[in-house]
Scaffold this active site. Structure first.
Site, PDB file in Angstrom:
ATOM      1  N   GLU A 172       0.810  -1.235   0.000  1.00  9.05           N
ATOM      2  CA  GLU A 172       0.000   0.000   0.000  1.00  9.05           C
ATOM      3  C   GLU A 172       0.835   1.273   0.000  1.00  9.05           C
ATOM      4  OE1 GLU A 172       0.531  -2.057   2.435  1.00  9.05           O
ATOM      5  OE2 GLU A 172       0.573  -1.111   4.393  1.00  9.05           O
ATOM      6  N   ASP A 184     -15.726  19.184   3.169  1.00  2.64           N
ATOM      7  CA  ASP A 184     -16.711  18.152   3.496  1.00  2.64           C
ATOM      8  C   ASP A 184     -18.137  18.700   3.547  1.00  2.64           C
ATOM      9  OD1 ASP A 184     -14.370  16.820   3.799  1.00  2.64           O
ATOM     10  OD2 ASP A 184     -14.440  16.700   5.981  1.00  2.64           O
TER      11      ASP A 184
END
Ligand code: XMP
Length: 517
Positions: free
Chosen positions: A171, A227
């Site tokens: 990752e 957001d």
């Protein structure tokens, strides 16, 4: 959302969220769950695959996280990473030992034989290792598929059972072919098709929101941050004017930011947009206050009061919405019930600590609760939210209040807003914006002597702050080219009234913090 789910079982490693993000980048939906999640629950979720994360421990440490052997028999492919790889070996009868010397950093591994996991990966490639224990003997039925100089089983597998393990971290970007390896696991081993795409997300979320909200109202606190802006865009698309966005402008935003947010959401989106202008009220409360903590507290408390007072006026029942995103919900670390269920806790960093008891809602709506920040941005772009909002850098809840040292006055706010706008403009023109995670001007409340024409001046000092960072836990001061700094300094002293000196902050974090207060 998508019926293709991969579970990332959290054993407390530091890269757990990164693993989940990488899986999502492969267009496969995934969720992080605690390693303690009961097997029955895992089975019921019918995942296409499971990934065991790394962890800080040794499998022989009794307090380290373990898992029942049963998980390997539920017929779901598993990829173990680092600690997850050792745990797989240990649980299935292999042998784990301590290395003579830890393997840390970029290490070359060599793949051995054929493996679905190493499709399109060259025989030798560089991976990121970070471990002290290693698997010295793989369990029965397993084959070693890669080795490094110090690690005889850098990867091993039992293809028949769909069990795969890698000692390294695919990752992490330092692993050259890490993404290919993860992709191979998802597509070649788990048979995923890549159903997680943002267009689908928008369509399905809008449909779900319409169904849940019906003809009721929704109230959302809009801060102008990424957001809440994206949440507002989604809700607007779903229910239009049933949505009321409450935007509190306390006068501590950047230059023209309040107007920009208002224009964006009134012109581009269908909604009931309510802006509360309370600059005067905030200044009044902050008059004479110089202590940083007290300033923060006053700004937070006042914000909260003004916000809920407005919500009380606007909301009669219906739903309360907020822009919670996935990382806000995951408590990382072993032992926590990571990622279990959605929370209805109000985001504290928006300073909306607690809903007053007299305001009643039918429920909370968090349309972005499953998304990572980069996914939120993708959705924002697709919804047509302006680039400035979608890629807005982090901005503290107390706004410019923590960038004006000492007492906050109207004049100081004006000076700082102007100075900050010049700095941002020059950074943008220089093309350095993308590399900087945060940059802004600070007004340290210091006056210095200067000279202008034949006169002496006694005016404000502006400090410039710009940092590069991955996670804001640590940060380095940005090496902005001298020419750019020179232009900024020139413009600040010429264009911004009451500024006669400019300094650049060259402190990293730690020992400094990003903000000055
Ligand atoms: P520090 O100054 O702690 O900042 O190194 C790290 C990051 O957090 C932001 N920050 C805040 N954000 N409310 C917020 O919402 C705050 O009170 C606050 N203080 C700092 C800061 O801008 C940086 O991105």
């Amino acid at each position: 959302m998508s019926n293709e789910l991969v579970l990332v079982l959290d054993f407390g490693g530091q890269y757990n969220q990164l693993i989940a993000r990488r899986v999502r980048e492969c267009s496969v939906y995934c969720e992080i769950k605690s390693y303690k999640t009961p097997i029955e629950e895992i089975r019921a979720l019918r995942p296409a695959g499971i990934i065991f994360t790394g962890g800080p421990n040794s499998v022989y440490d009794m307090s380290s996280p373990h898992i029942s052997k049963e998980i390997f028999d539920i017929g779901v492919p598993i990829l173990g990473i680092c600690y997850g790889c050792q745990l797989m070996a240990y649980t299935l009868g292999g042998k784990v030992e301590s290395c003579e010397k830890s393997e840390y950093g970029k290490i070359e591994v060599e793949s051995l034989g054929k493996s679905k996991l190493f499709d399109n990966v060259p025989e030798k490639s560089v991976v990121w290792m970070s471990h002290t224990d290693f698997v010295s003997a793989v369990p029965e039925g397993f084959a070693v598929t890669a080795r490094s100089q110090d690690c005889p089983s850098a990867a091993f597998e039992c293809e028949e059972k769909g069990l795969y393990a890698v000692q390294f971290h695919p990752e992490v970007t330092h692993s050259e072919y890490g993404r290919t390896i993860l992709r191979n696991f998802l597509y070649n081993v788990c048979g995923c098709k890549g159903l997680w795409v943002m267009d689908d997300f928008i369509e399905k979320t809008v449909a779900r929101l319409r169904e849940k909200i019906g003809d009721k109202k929704v109230v959302l606190g809009l801060s102008g941050g990424v957001d809440s802006s994206v949440a507002a865009g989604l809700l607007s698309r779903a229910v239009g004017r049933q949505l009321t966005c409450v935007f509190v402008d306390q006068g501590l935003m950047r230059k023209d930011e309040g107007d920009f947010v208002e224009q964006t959401f009134t012109k581009l989106f269908d909604m009931n947009f309510v802006r509360v202008n309370c600059q005067k009220q905030f200044l009044e409360k902050l008059r004479g206050v110089t202590d940083p903590e007290q300033k923060r507290k006053i700004i937070g408390t006042e914000f909260y009061k003004v916000f809920w007072d407005k919500v009380r006026e606007e909301a009669d029942g219906g739903f309360f919405a907020q822009g919670t995103i996935y990382p806000d919900r995951i408590e990382s670390g072993r032992g926590n019930e990571a990622g279990q269920g959605s929370t209805a806790v109000i985001k504290t960093h928006h300073n909306m600590v607690k809903k007053p008891d007299d305001i009643k809602f039918d429920g909370t709506i968090e349309p972005l609760a499953d998304l990572f920040k980069d996914e939120v941005r993708q959705v924002g772009e697709k919804l047509g939210i302006p680039h400035e909002l979608v890629w807005r850098q982090p901005f503290p809840g107390p706004g410019l209040g923590v960038r004006i040292i000492g007492e906050i006055t109207e004049e100081k706010i004006k000076i700082l807003q102007e100075a900050d706008a010049v700095f941002r403009d020059e950074i943008k023109k220089s093309g350095a914006e993308e590399q900087l995670k945060q940059f802004f001007a600070v007004l340290p409340d210091v006056k210095t002597v200067g000279v202008m024409g034949d006169h002496r001046t006694y005016d404000h000092l502006i400090a410039l702050r710009a940092v590069t960072t991955d996670d804001f836990m640590t940060a380095d001061w940005a090496r902005i080219p001298y020419e750019v700094l020179a232009r900024v300094s020139n413009r600040l002293t010429n264009e911004v009234e009451h500024v006669n000196r400019v300094v650049y902050d060259i402190t990293s974090k730690p020992p400094g913090t990003v903000e000055w207060e």
